[in-house]
Design a protein around this motif. Structure first.
Motif, mmCIF file in Angstrom:
data_model
loop_
_atom_site.group_PDB
_atom_site.id
_atom_site.type_symbol
_atom_site.label_atom_id
_atom_site.label_comp_id
_atom_site.label_asym_id
_atom_site.label_seq_id
_atom_site.Cartn_x
_atom_site.Cartn_y
_atom_site.Cartn_z
ATOM 1 N N GLU A 1 8.766 7.870 -1.403
ATOM 2 C CA GLU A 1 10.158 8.143 -1.772
ATOM 3 C C GLU A 1 11.119 7.256 -0.971
ATOM 4 O OE1 GLU A 1 11.030 12.270 -1.379
ATOM 5 O OE2 GLU A 1 9.550 12.902 -2.864
ATOM 6 N N ASP A 2 10.703 6.887 0.231
ATOM 7 C CA ASP A 2 11.503 6.009 1.080
ATOM 8 C C ASP A 2 10.672 4.750 1.338
ATOM 9 O OD1 ASP A 2 13.362 4.912 2.788
ATOM 10 O OD2 ASP A 2 13.111 6.394 4.383
ATOM 11 N N PRO A 3 10.657 3.814 0.374
ATOM 12 C CA PRO A 3 9.768 2.656 0.478
ATOM 13 C C PRO A 3 10.072 1.773 1.680
ATOM 14 C CG PRO A 3 11.375 2.328 -1.270
ATOM 15 C CD PRO A 3 11.508 3.757 -0.831
ATOM 16 N N VAL A 4 9.067 1.027 2.092
ATOM 17 C CA VAL A 4 9.202 0.087 3.196
ATOM 18 C C VAL A 4 9.603 -1.269 2.616
ATOM 19 C CG1 VAL A 4 7.982 -1.102 5.049
ATOM 20 C CG2 VAL A 4 7.556 1.327 4.620
ATOM 21 N N ILE A 5 10.677 -1.829 3.167
ATOM 22 C CA ILE A 5 11.265 -3.051 2.622
ATOM 23 C C ILE A 5 11.026 -4.237 3.558
ATOM 24 C CG2 ILE A 5 13.379 -4.133 1.778
ATOM 25 C CD1 ILE A 5 12.473 -1.678 0.152
ATOM 26 N N ASN A 6 10.506 -5.320 3.000
ATOM 27 C CA ASN A 6 10.314 -6.563 3.741
ATOM 28 C C ASN A 6 11.632 -7.333 3.755
ATOM 29 O OD1 ASN A 6 7.100 -6.669 3.833
ATOM 30 N ND2 ASN A 6 7.691 -6.083 1.752
ATOM 31 N N PHE A 7 12.119 -7.695 4.961
ATOM 32 C CA PHE A 7 13.424 -8.373 4.982
ATOM 33 C C PHE A 7 13.447 -9.693 5.760
ATOM 34 C CE2 PHE A 7 13.545 -5.655 8.757
ATOM 35 C CZ PHE A 7 14.125 -6.481 9.718
ATOM 36 N N ALA A 8 12.386 -10.014 6.498
ATOM 37 C CA ALA A 8 12.396 -11.277 7.242
ATOM 38 C C ALA A 8 10.977 -11.732 7.536
ATOM 39 C CB ALA A 8 13.179 -11.135 8.547
ATOM 40 N N GLN A 9 10.644 -12.919 7.081
ATOM 41 C CA GLN A 9 9.292 -13.446 7.252
ATOM 42 C C GLN A 9 9.155 -14.170 8.593
ATOM 43 O OE1 GLN A 9 7.242 -15.017 3.763
ATOM 44 N NE2 GLN A 9 6.966 -16.959 4.839
ATOM 45 N N VAL A 10 7.989 -14.000 9.233
ATOM 46 C CA VAL A 10 7.721 -14.656 10.516
ATOM 47 C C VAL A 10 6.629 -15.712 10.381
ATOM 48 C CG1 VAL A 10 6.982 -14.318 12.913
ATOM 49 C CG2 VAL A 10 8.449 -12.622 11.797
ATOM 50 N N THR A 11 5.521 -15.360 9.737
ATOM 51 C CA THR A 11 4.460 -16.342 9.507
ATOM 52 C C THR A 11 4.226 -16.499 8.020
ATOM 53 O OG1 THR A 11 2.717 -14.668 9.679
ATOM 54 C CG2 THR A 11 3.337 -15.820 11.704
ATOM 55 N N GLN A 12 3.891 -17.733 7.617
ATOM 56 C CA GLN A 12 3.772 -18.019 6.183
ATOM 57 C C GLN A 12 2.380 -18.514 5.778
ATOM 58 O OE1 GLN A 12 6.821 -20.939 5.466
ATOM 59 N NE2 GLN A 12 5.787 -22.540 6.656
ATOM 60 N N THR A 13 1.425 -18.397 6.693
ATOM 61 C CA THR A 13 0.035 -18.660 6.341
ATOM 62 C C THR A 13 -0.850 -17.649 7.063
ATOM 63 O OG1 THR A 13 -0.629 -20.100 8.195
ATOM 64 C CG2 THR A 13 0.515 -21.156 6.343
ATOM 65 N N ASP A 14 -2.079 -17.549 6.616
ATOM 66 C CA ASP A 14 -3.063 -16.779 7.349
ATOM 67 C C ASP A 14 -3.216 -17.404 8.740
ATOM 68 O OD1 ASP A 14 -5.570 -14.832 7.164
ATOM 69 O OD2 ASP A 14 -6.272 -16.698 8.055
ATOM 70 N N GLY A 15 -3.553 -16.575 9.716
ATOM 71 C CA GLY A 15 -3.652 -17.080 11.083
ATOM 72 C C GLY A 15 -5.057 -17.199 11.613
ATOM 73 N N THR A 16 -6.063 -17.051 10.734
ATOM 74 C CA THR A 16 -7.444 -17.090 11.211
ATOM 75 C C THR A 16 -8.115 -18.430 10.934
ATOM 76 O OG1 THR A 16 -8.324 -16.154 9.150
ATOM 77 C CG2 THR A 16 -7.731 -14.613 10.918
ATOM 78 N N PHE A 17 -9.144 -18.685 11.726
ATOM 79 C CA PHE A 17 -9.911 -19.919 11.606
ATOM 80 C C PHE A 17 -11.392 -19.580 11.470
ATOM 81 C CE2 PHE A 17 -6.027 -20.782 13.849
ATOM 82 C CZ PHE A 17 -5.579 -21.973 13.295
ATOM 83 N N LEU A 18 -12.107 -20.429 10.748
ATOM 84 C CA LEU A 18 -13.547 -20.259 10.611
ATOM 85 C C LEU A 18 -14.216 -20.888 11.827
ATOM 86 C CD1 LEU A 18 -15.997 -19.373 8.965
ATOM 87 C CD2 LEU A 18 -15.927 -21.608 7.817
ATOM 88 N N TYR B 1 0.831 -1.207 0.000
ATOM 89 C CA TYR B 1 0.000 0.000 0.000
ATOM 90 C C TYR B 1 0.869 1.262 0.000
ATOM 91 C CZ TYR B 1 -4.069 -2.923 1.094
ATOM 92 O OH TYR B 1 -5.077 -3.855 1.051
ATOM 93 N N VAL B 2 1.937 1.253 0.795
ATOM 94 C CA VAL B 2 2.840 2.407 0.843
ATOM 95 C C VAL B 2 3.542 2.585 -0.502
ATOM 96 C CG1 VAL B 2 4.931 3.345 1.907
ATOM 97 C CG2 VAL B 2 3.173 2.297 3.338
ATOM 98 N N TYR B 3 3.994 1.484 -1.088
ATOM 99 C CA TYR B 3 4.664 1.534 -2.389
ATOM 100 C C TYR B 3 3.724 2.092 -3.455
ATOM 101 C CZ TYR B 3 7.172 -0.107 -6.548
ATOM 102 O OH TYR B 3 7.818 -0.174 -7.767
ATOM 103 N N GLN B 4 2.449 1.669 -3.424
ATOM 104 C CA GLN B 4 1.479 2.122 -4.420
ATOM 105 C C GLN B 4 1.181 3.616 -4.308
ATOM 106 O OE1 GLN B 4 -1.208 -1.905 -5.277
ATOM 107 N NE2 GLN B 4 -1.907 -0.450 -3.735
ATOM 108 N N GLN B 5 1.495 4.195 -3.160
ATOM 109 C CA GLN B 5 1.301 5.636 -2.969
ATOM 110 C C GLN B 5 2.522 6.434 -3.448
ATOM 111 O OE1 GLN B 5 -1.553 7.219 -1.980
ATOM 112 N NE2 GLN B 5 -2.440 5.181 -2.163
ATOM 113 N N GLY B 6 3.528 5.720 -3.984
ATOM 114 C CA GLY B 6 4.697 6.400 -4.529
ATOM 115 C C GLY B 6 5.661 6.908 -3.477
#
Length: 336
Positions: A104-121, A97-102
């Motif tokens: 100038e100092d983009p937010v960079i993802n550098f380390a993943q913690v969770t790799q699936t959605d965490g919600t349950f039905l 969302y921040v990147y799509q707003q253009g």
């Protein structure tokens, strides 16, 4: 409101959070490098983060990591952009969302913690075996529009042949913090819940978990440590050490039981029932929610884009190369 729209409202929250969070310090003084982390919420979903602190893995790297709970993706990102925190633990979609707003100092993802959605039905009155078609014509208490829980939920429903905007009554006007209370008071036939709330409701007899959105929506960089590009350029050694400390915690979580993990992180959940914390961790471990390494791979990223596109929240295709930096993760893993 479209997910991209609420980022235009960041200016005032940035100024406010800059004042409020700047006073949140623990008063410690040491030779360690101070790193202020803002987490989107306090949850067993982020067990590796708490293990990294509690087991001293960040400390071993010469880091004094302070965790602040900034309650919501918009507030967490506002704090990061304002400089009130150094690193954010939040859904990867916020960086898009921040990147799509253009930015100038983009937010960079550098380390993943969770790799699936965490919600349950969670179903209030489930009779017999569950089938996804039972959601049709029901009242569904969902999550905030534009947030990963709701987008992953819609993606999963679509795979089951359900259009959440046509086939059921979708409720999205309740704040995240009040969703559980709304369901408990009688709103909705089904609700999308994180742990430990799902386990708590099961124990209270309010219904039961009938499906996992994490399993149905597949692997994606659901929760990621991210920071501004300028912070990475000025603090490459710190980011490397932070990533190494996290990876130590990820390995520890992967190799230890839910009971052992719960014992370590209980100080972060002082009012919680230890048995509920343990069962919540077990549910996440069983479905492979916790990433075993910090790398954000291309397939996961593309699945994230597909989830956002399905929800109508993707303004443009954002390649991983634009706002993902796996250099620190790769260096940490290769140096083991």
């Amino acid at each position: 409101m479209k997910g991209k729209g609420w980022w235009k409202l960041l200016v005032l929250p940035v100024l406010l959070l800059s004042v409020v969070l700047s006073g949140c310090t623990d008063g410690k003084s040491s030779g360690d490098v101070k790193v202020r982390v803002g987490e989107v919420t306090r949850s067993v979903f982020y067990a590796p983060e708490y293990v990294a602190v509690a087991k001293g893995f960040f400390k071993e790297e010469g880091l004094d990591v302070e965790i602040q709970t900034t309650a919501g993706g918009d507030k967490t990102m506002a704090a990061l952009l304002a400089g009130s925190i150094d690193i954010a633990l939040v859904g990867a979609e916020t960086s898009i969302y921040v990147y799509q707003q253009g930015a100038e100092d983009p937010v960079i993802n550098f380390a993943q913690v969770t790799q699936t959605d965490g919600t349950f039905l969670f179903a209030r009155d489930q009779q017999g075996d569950f089938d996804w078609s039972q959601l049709k014509d029901s009242e569904f208490l969902g999550q905030r529009k534009g947030g990963m829980p709701q987008m992953a939920g819609e993606f999963a429903l679509g795979k089951k042949g359900i259009n959440p905007h046509q086939d059921l009554t979708l409720i999205q006007n309740i704040d995240f913090a009040n969703i559980a209370a709304a369901f408990a008071s009688g709103t909705g036939d089904y609700v999308q819940l994180f742990e430990p709330q799902a386990s708590i409701f099961e124990k209270e007899g309010r219904g039961k978990v009938v499906a996992s959105f994490g399993v149905e929506s597949g692997h994606l960089p659901y929760t990621v440590f991210m920071t501004k590009q300028s912070y990475i350029k000025a603090n490459q050694e710190t980011v490397t050490k932070f990533t190494r400390g996290l990876h130590k915690a990820q390995t520890w979580v992967n190799e230890h039981s839910s009971e052992e993990i719960a014992e370590v992180i209980m100080p972060y959940f002082k009012d919680a029932d230890p048995s509920i914390v343990t069962s919540s961790i077990e549910r996440y471990k069983a479905q492979g929610t916790y990433a075993t390494d910090p790398i954000i791979d291309e397939e996961e990223w593309n699945n994230l884009l597909a989830v956002m596109k399905n929800a109508g929240e993707l303004k443009e295709e954002v390649p991983a190369s634009a706002i993902v930096n796996n250099d620190f993760a790769n260096d940490v893993i290769s140096s083991k």
